[in-house]
Scaffold this motif. Structure first.
Motif, PDB file in Angstrom:
ATOM      1  N   PRO A 508      23.621 -32.160  39.607  1.00  0.00           N
ATOM      2  CA  PRO A 508      23.627 -32.547  38.187  1.00  0.00           C
ATOM      3  C   PRO A 508      24.490 -33.775  37.933  1.00  0.00           C
ATOM      4  O   PRO A 508      25.506 -33.732  37.240  1.00  0.00           O
ATOM      5  CB  PRO A 508      24.187 -31.300  37.497  1.00  0.00           C
ATOM      6  CG  PRO A 508      24.994 -30.624  38.542  1.00  0.00           C
ATOM      7  CD  PRO A 508      24.326 -30.898  39.852  1.00  0.00           C
ATOM      8  N   THR A 509      24.094 -34.872  38.531  1.00  0.00           N
ATOM      9  CA  THR A 509      24.783 -36.151  38.353  1.00  0.00           C
ATOM     10  C   THR A 509      23.739 -37.220  38.066  1.00  0.00           C
ATOM     11  O   THR A 509      22.567 -37.060  38.395  1.00  0.00           O
ATOM     12  CB  THR A 509      25.578 -36.536  39.612  1.00  0.00           C
ATOM     13  OG1 THR A 509      24.681 -36.635  40.731  1.00  0.00           O
ATOM     14  CG2 THR A 509      26.655 -35.509  39.926  1.00  0.00           C
ATOM     15  N   PRO A 510      24.116 -38.340  37.443  1.00  0.00           N
ATOM     16  CA  PRO A 510      23.140 -39.360  37.030  1.00  0.00           C
ATOM     17  C   PRO A 510      22.339 -39.986  38.174  1.00  0.00           C
ATOM     18  O   PRO A 510      21.345 -40.647  37.917  1.00  0.00           O
ATOM     19  CB  PRO A 510      24.017 -40.415  36.346  1.00  0.00           C
ATOM     20  CG  PRO A 510      25.197 -39.660  35.892  1.00  0.00           C
ATOM     21  CD  PRO A 510      25.457 -38.635  36.948  1.00  0.00           C
ATOM     22  N   SER A 511      22.775 -39.803  39.417  1.00  0.00           N
ATOM     23  CA  SER A 511      22.038 -40.414  40.528  1.00  0.00           C
ATOM     24  C   SER A 511      20.706 -39.711  40.784  1.00  0.00           C
ATOM     25  O   SER A 511      19.863 -40.216  41.501  1.00  0.00           O
ATOM     26  CB  SER A 511      22.885 -40.380  41.800  1.00  0.00           C
ATOM     27  OG  SER A 511      23.222 -39.040  42.122  1.00  0.00           O
ATOM     28  N   ASN A 512      20.523 -38.517  40.188  1.00  0.00           N
ATOM     29  CA  ASN A 512      19.299 -37.758  40.413  1.00  0.00           C
ATOM     30  C   ASN A 512      18.367 -37.897  39.216  1.00  0.00           C
ATOM     31  O   ASN A 512      18.456 -37.149  38.250  1.00  0.00           O
ATOM     32  CB  ASN A 512      19.626 -36.277  40.646  1.00  0.00           C
ATOM     33  CG  ASN A 512      20.409 -36.078  41.930  1.00  0.00           C
ATOM     34  OD1 ASN A 512      19.890 -36.303  43.004  1.00  0.00           O
ATOM     35  ND2 ASN A 512      21.670 -35.672  41.803  1.00  0.00           N
ATOM     36  N   ASN A 513      17.490 -38.876  39.260  1.00  0.00           N
ATOM     37  CA  ASN A 513      16.584 -39.101  38.144  1.00  0.00           C
ATOM     38  C   ASN A 513      15.154 -39.257  38.641  1.00  0.00           C
ATOM     39  O   ASN A 513      14.529 -40.289  38.477  1.00  0.00           O
ATOM     40  CB  ASN A 513      17.006 -40.345  37.350  1.00  0.00           C
ATOM     41  CG  ASN A 513      18.075 -40.034  36.329  1.00  0.00           C
ATOM     42  OD1 ASN A 513      18.040 -38.995  35.693  1.00  0.00           O
ATOM     43  ND2 ASN A 513      19.045 -40.919  36.180  1.00  0.00           N
ATOM     44  N   ASN A 514      14.644 -38.228  39.285  1.00  0.00           N
ATOM     45  CA  ASN A 514      13.255 -38.209  39.724  1.00  0.00           C
ATOM     46  C   ASN A 514      12.399 -37.814  38.535  1.00  0.00           C
ATOM     47  O   ASN A 514      12.396 -36.660  38.105  1.00  0.00           O
ATOM     48  CB  ASN A 514      13.089 -37.208  40.877  1.00  0.00           C
ATOM     49  CG  ASN A 514      11.673 -37.179  41.394  1.00  0.00           C
ATOM     50  OD1 ASN A 514      11.018 -38.205  41.479  1.00  0.00           O
ATOM     51  ND2 ASN A 514      11.187 -35.990  41.716  1.00  0.00           N
ATOM     52  N   MET A 515      11.668 -38.760  37.945  1.00  0.00           N
ATOM     53  CA  MET A 515      10.971 -38.502  36.689  1.00  0.00           C
ATOM     54  C   MET A 515       9.461 -38.534  36.886  1.00  0.00           C
ATOM     55  O   MET A 515       8.933 -39.369  37.630  1.00  0.00           O
ATOM     56  CB  MET A 515      11.387 -39.518  35.629  1.00  0.00           C
ATOM     57  CG  MET A 515      12.872 -39.506  35.315  1.00  0.00           C
ATOM     58  SD  MET A 515      13.300 -40.522  33.896  1.00  0.00           S
ATOM     59  CE  MET A 515      12.637 -39.529  32.564  1.00  0.00           C
ATOM     60  N   ASN A 516       8.782 -37.610  36.203  1.00  0.00           N
ATOM     61  CA  ASN A 516       7.330 -37.547  36.245  1.00  0.00           C
ATOM     62  C   ASN A 516       6.795 -37.106  34.896  1.00  0.00           C
ATOM     63  O   ASN A 516       7.545 -36.600  34.041  1.00  0.00           O
ATOM     64  CB  ASN A 516       6.858 -36.579  37.340  1.00  0.00           C
ATOM     65  CG  ASN A 516       6.886 -37.230  38.718  1.00  0.00           C
ATOM     66  OD1 ASN A 516       6.187 -38.194  38.972  1.00  0.00           O
ATOM     67  ND2 ASN A 516       7.730 -36.699  39.589  1.00  0.00           N
ATOM     68  N   VAL A 517       5.491 -37.267  34.718  1.00  0.00           N
ATOM     69  CA  VAL A 517       4.827 -36.860  33.489  1.00  0.00           C
ATOM     70  C   VAL A 517       4.277 -35.444  33.664  1.00  0.00           C
ATOM     71  O   VAL A 517       3.617 -35.140  34.665  1.00  0.00           O
ATOM     72  CB  VAL A 517       3.688 -37.827  33.135  1.00  0.00           C
ATOM     73  CG1 VAL A 517       2.934 -37.327  31.912  1.00  0.00           C
ATOM     74  CG2 VAL A 517       4.247 -39.219  32.877  1.00  0.00           C
ATOM     75  N   PHE A 518       4.557 -34.574  32.706  1.00  0.00           N
ATOM     76  CA  PHE A 518       4.023 -33.212  32.675  1.00  0.00           C
ATOM     77  C   PHE A 518       3.243 -33.039  31.379  1.00  0.00           C
ATOM     78  O   PHE A 518       3.493 -33.739  30.385  1.00  0.00           O
ATOM     79  CB  PHE A 518       5.158 -32.184  32.754  1.00  0.00           C
ATOM     80  CG  PHE A 518       5.862 -32.166  34.081  1.00  0.00           C
ATOM     81  CD1 PHE A 518       5.554 -31.222  35.039  1.00  0.00           C
ATOM     82  CD2 PHE A 518       6.842 -33.113  34.377  1.00  0.00           C
ATOM     83  CE1 PHE A 518       6.202 -31.202  36.265  1.00  0.00           C
ATOM     84  CE2 PHE A 518       7.496 -33.106  35.602  1.00  0.00           C
ATOM     85  CZ  PHE A 518       7.170 -32.142  36.539  1.00  0.00           C
ATOM     86  N   TYR A 610      23.085 -33.716  32.910  1.00  0.00           N
ATOM     87  CA  TYR A 610      22.770 -34.237  34.238  1.00  0.00           C
ATOM     88  C   TYR A 610      22.733 -35.763  34.250  1.00  0.00           C
ATOM     89  O   TYR A 610      22.497 -36.376  35.285  1.00  0.00           O
ATOM     90  CB  TYR A 610      21.438 -33.661  34.748  1.00  0.00           C
ATOM     91  CG  TYR A 610      20.219 -34.033  33.944  1.00  0.00           C
ATOM     92  CD1 TYR A 610      19.431 -35.119  34.303  1.00  0.00           C
ATOM     93  CD2 TYR A 610      19.845 -33.297  32.827  1.00  0.00           C
ATOM     94  CE1 TYR A 610      18.310 -35.458  33.578  1.00  0.00           C
ATOM     95  CE2 TYR A 610      18.716 -33.624  32.102  1.00  0.00           C
ATOM     96  CZ  TYR A 610      17.960 -34.714  32.479  1.00  0.00           C
ATOM     97  OH  TYR A 610      16.840 -35.055  31.754  1.00  0.00           O
ATOM     98  N   ARG A 611      22.948 -36.357  33.098  1.00  0.00           N
ATOM     99  CA  ARG A 611      23.171 -37.794  33.004  1.00  0.00           C
ATOM    100  C   ARG A 611      24.615 -37.993  32.531  1.00  0.00           C
ATOM    101  O   ARG A 611      25.366 -37.041  32.397  1.00  0.00           O
ATOM    102  CB  ARG A 611      22.182 -38.432  32.024  1.00  0.00           C
ATOM    103  CG  ARG A 611      20.726 -38.335  32.479  1.00  0.00           C
ATOM    104  CD  ARG A 611      19.812 -38.969  31.457  1.00  0.00           C
ATOM    105  NE  ARG A 611      18.412 -38.923  31.892  1.00  0.00           N
ATOM    106  CZ  ARG A 611      17.396 -39.321  31.143  1.00  0.00           C
ATOM    107  NH1 ARG A 611      17.615 -39.796  29.909  1.00  0.00           N
ATOM    108  NH2 ARG A 611      16.162 -39.250  31.599  1.00  0.00           N
ATOM    109  N   THR A 612      24.993 -39.220  32.256  1.00  0.00           N
ATOM    110  CA  THR A 612      26.344 -39.440  31.755  1.00  0.00           C
ATOM    111  C   THR A 612      26.418 -39.001  30.297  1.00  0.00           C
ATOM    112  O   THR A 612      25.394 -38.793  29.633  1.00  0.00           O
ATOM    113  CB  THR A 612      26.750 -40.927  31.847  1.00  0.00           C
ATOM    114  OG1 THR A 612      26.024 -41.675  30.854  1.00  0.00           O
ATOM    115  CG2 THR A 612      26.453 -41.495  33.221  1.00  0.00           C
ATOM    116  N   LEU A 613      27.643 -38.899  29.795  1.00  0.00           N
ATOM    117  CA  LEU A 613      27.822 -38.515  28.398  1.00  0.00           C
ATOM    118  C   LEU A 613      27.458 -39.653  27.446  1.00  0.00           C
ATOM    119  O   LEU A 613      27.550 -39.497  26.229  1.00  0.00           O
ATOM    120  CB  LEU A 613      29.260 -38.065  28.152  1.00  0.00           C
ATOM    121  CG  LEU A 613      29.682 -36.783  28.885  1.00  0.00           C
ATOM    122  CD1 LEU A 613      31.096 -36.382  28.480  1.00  0.00           C
ATOM    123  CD2 LEU A 613      28.721 -35.649  28.632  1.00  0.00           C
TER     124      LEU A 613
END
Length: 805
Positions: A508-518, A610-613
């Motif tokens: 749960p840190t900003p480096s994990n941003n695997n994004m997809n469309v659902f 899971y991103r920055t504040l």
């Protein structure tokens, strides 16, 4: 004439050693601060300007929204660069980067984790002036499975051996060949890499896709390119290329996107704007921020202003001592211009000596400042620009600080002066009081700024994030255990010091941003699609991370159907519009043909950061998967070294000859806010220096005030005044000025720091105690500075003060 001016100036400095020392040391500290800050600012402003084509290189960006969920990307699809080259005559060349994490590279018995690796097109070498010192620049990155590396990396991997033609093991492949060595990339570049892999190796890079956005793409334009004209044609290009993909994969019509709250825009970002003006998803490296350049520049000017005010205050406060000198000189025939030149010569001499001392102070303090700012700065003693800047600085500071005293002192009328009718001291200097207010107003501003930044950092450290970041040990690159990953997890789980273990590729840190469309349901339409971060985790992830389920359940091995299950957060529930999310179907695109797989919602996890504040909590989801990048271990012991030793022993047996590396989740989290932490430390240091410089001037003024009122103090003591009353008498004027400075500086600080806090979606409030602490502290420091001289005067023998009357 000028020789005489300097001789008299030296005599004046030596005759008034105490005031000279205060002036020179105050100015030197202020100038040293300016030198350090301007080195920082100059470095920040120099990013990417060293490239020959810097003014013609632009990075392609993509931004927009999907049903209200916005995105701003530094990456585009693999075929965008080629389309730009084909469709726009203004584009003469394009090149792409594609990140690939931190792979392991093995040569012989040596294994290195390469933190700075990216895939790159061959054209990148020419776009960014990467002349090879070894290898053929025409073919270096043309063939698949070829690598080029920096001189530093080549020395690390091969020592003194010739790297060209060497075959190395890259990940699980053993036949990658080194085809070139380039000079190290300058530090003031917006990217960092030591090893480049040929883009021809990746099948993904050859797909004619626009919606698979993973490539940092740069174009080189002609010198006469009309940027506005190019941007005006972007919507038509997007419709032509992206429109069919949207229809094929997502059943969306380009012309009706806006009706569903969706949009897509294409942009070009000048290369030299990236470091200070870009904070997009998919950046190659962490960038700077133009706001901090402005802030530090303002701090430098403020501190120099405080130092110059010291000089002006002391010079005008001592005007009565110089008045008779001016009167005698005028009677003997000196012109006003000659007197002005005399006082300016003294000011320039002090400025010159201060600059010499300041350069020495800056040189000594530079290692500390580099550590503070995370830079590798050096003072360019041989640079003509630096030497010229020092010369101009001496003139500007000398004239700025000395101009008012020079004209003030030279304007005295000799008749009044020689009759003794000119009085001095605190009450006779209205402008001097204004300058003291400016000094402390600036200092108060910096102190409040420091406290607000520290409060926000403390807020970040103590805010409930929706997961437990404490006592979570991370085994990095757990995939190196290969088929033994699960056996390693099972063995570690048996340790009494361990609560639970999870294997996944996501933290749960900003480096994990695997994004997809659902999509909501199984049929895509204009208004049922949601852009979400999606993580592949195992059954123990939520327990290990200490997350809270607000509906449904976590993944369980008791339910085989969980392989097609999905857990979403509360933000996703709102985005999809679910009233009762458990059991609902969410569609997932599983291939490039637009095939949709149905996933059942089994649980809802409480929103966590899971991103920055700085960012709001956006929709995200978790699915079961076999990503083994990281092994997270929830610990219930304080003997970390003992536990790590046991874990390493298990790793050595189950992952022999593989590098072992651990970290802690809270450390990873804290590194996210390195910029803010550095800003807080820098603010604190320079706020302290600003107060120190102001107090040096205040000390001199107090000394002069006490000296000027020594007879008044003697008379009051004879008439029965005690020490406390006399100290109050001598200090109250300065206390009033500090309070006035607070009344002016506090609102200004509130306004600017509130603006800084607005950059955080989740932030602290500026409490009243910040202003109370600052006001009391400033008043205490000012009175403490004044009290020494006041006590000295109040405790003196009145006989000595009055014996000349």
């Amino acid at each position: 004439m000028y020789r005489n001016y300097l001789k008299v100036a030296f005599r004046s400095l030596l005759r008034n050693k105490f005031y000279s020392l205060l002036n020179i040391s105050g100015l030197a500290i202020g100038i040293a601060c300016c030198i350090l800050i301007m080195l920082f600012v100059t470095d920040e402003l120099s990013y990417d300007k060293h490239f020959e084509k810097a003014d013609r290189i632009h990075r392609l960006t993509m931004s927009g929204a999907l049903n209200g969920s916005s995105f701003d990307l530094a990456v585009v699809g693999p075929s965008v660069g080629k389309a730009m080259l084909d469709d726009y005559p203004e584009v003469v060349e394009y090149g792409r980067f594609r990140g690939n994490g931190s792979p392991f590279i093995r040569y012989g018995e040596n294994v290195f984790k390469e933190e700075n690796f990216v895939w790159a097109d061959h054209s990148i070498l020419s776009i960014f002036d990467m002349d090879l010192v070894l290898g053929d620049p025409e073919t270096a990155l043309v063939n698949p499975k070829s690598l080029v590396m920096s001189e530093t990396a080549a020395k690390k991997y091969f020592g003194s051996e010739d790297p060209i033609g060497k075959t190395i093991e890259f990940g699980s492949n053993k036949d990658y060949s080194v085809t070139g060595v380039f000079k190290d990339v300058p530090k003031n570049s917006h990217f960092e890499f030591d090893v480049l892999g040929s883009m021809e190796t990746l099948d993904e890079a050859k797909r004619p896709m626009w919606l698979s956005m993973n490539f940092q793409t740069y174009v080189v334009l002609t010198e006469d390119a009309d940027i506005a004209s190019m941007q005006a044609r972007f919507p038509e290009m997007l419709k032509r290329y992206v429109g069919p993909e949207l229809k094929q994969f997502m059943n969306m019509d380009w012309d009706e996107m806006g009706d569903a709250g969706s949009d897509m825009a294409f942009g070009m970002q000048p290369l030299t704007d990236i470091h200070l003006h870009s904070d997009l998803q998919g950046e190659l490296a962490a960038n700077g921020d133009i706001k901090y350049v402005y802030i530090f520049s303002a701090i430098a000017l403020f501190i120099l202003l405080i130092a110059c005010i010291n000089f002006m205050n002391l010079a005008t406060a001592r005007s009565a001592h110089r008045a008779k000198e001016v009167g005698v000189r005028k009677v003997l025939g000196s012109l006003k211009l000659q007197l002005v030149n005399q006082f300016l010569a003294e000011s320039l001499l002090i400025s010159f000596l201060s600059f010499l001392l300041a350069i020495g102070l800056a040189y000594v303090a530079l290692p500390f400042f580099n550590d503070l700012s995370n830079k590798e700065l050096s003072i360019p003693f041989t640079n003509p620009v630096f030497l010229g800047s020092v010369f101009l600085g001496v003139l500007m500071v000398g004239l700025l600080a000395g101009s008012y005293p020079a004209f003030f002192l030279s304007a005295f009328q000799p008749v009044k002066v020689l009759k003794g009718s000119l009085s001095g001291g605190m009450k006779s200097g209205a402008l001097r009081n204004v300058l003291v207010v400016v000094q402390f107003c600036t200092s108060i501003f910096l102190v409040i700024g420091t406290l607000v930044i520290l409060n926000q950092l403390n807020f970040i450290q103590n805010k409930s994030l929706g997961f437990d970041r404490d006592q979570v040990l991370i085994i990095n690159d757990a995939y190196l255990a290969r088929s033994n990953v699960q056996a390693l997890k099972t063995e570690i789980q048996t340790f009494p010091e361990v609560k639970s273990v999870s294997v996944s590729g996501y933290l749960p840190t900003p480096s994990n941003n695997n994004m997809n469309v659902f999509i909501k349901g199984l049929v895509a339409s204009q208004d049922n699609q949601v852009l979400m971060s999606n993580w592949y985790v195992d059954h123990d992830y939520i327990e290990t991370m200490g997350m809270e389920m607000v509906a449904g359940r976590s993944f369980s091995k008791d339910f085989a159907t969980d392989s097609l299950g999905i857990i979403i957060n509360e933000a996703a529930v709102k985005e999809f519009g679910f009233e009762d999310p458990i059991g609902q179907t969410i569609g997932n695109f599983v291939d490039m043909q637009g095939t949709i797989q149905g996933l059942k919602v089994v649980g809802v996890v409480k929103d966590f950061h899971y991103r920055t504040l700085k960012d709001r909590i956006a929709p995200m989801c978790m699915m079961l998967g076999d990503n083994a990048g990281l092994m997270s271990i929830k610990v219930n012991t304080n003997d970390y070294s003992g536990l790590i030793a046991k874990v390493e022993d298990s790793w050595t047996r189950l992952a022999p000859n593989q590098p072992f590396e651990t970290s802690f989740l809270d450390d990873r989290f804290n590194r996210i806010y390195d910029t803010e932490q550095r800003l807080g430390r820098i603010f604190g240091v320079f706020a302290g220096l600003a107060i120190l410089i102001a107090c040096l001037g205040l000390f001199g003024l107090a000394s002069y005030t006490a000296e000027n009122r020594i007879k008044e103090v003697g008379i009051r003591k004879v008439l029965g005044a005690n020490v406390g009353q006399l100290v109050f008498l001598l200090s109250k004027d300065m206390g009033k000025l500090v309070l006035i400075a607070f009344v002016i500086g506090a609102p200004l600080a509130w306004y600017f720091m509130n603006s800084w806090l607005s950059g955080f979606e989740y932030r602290t409030v500026i409490g009243w105690y910040v202003f109370a602490v600052t006001a009391v502290g400033a008043l205490f420091i000012a009175l403490l500075t004044m009290s020494y001289q006041s006590l000295k005067a109040a405790m003196g023998n009145p006989v000595k003060a009055l014996r000349s009357e």
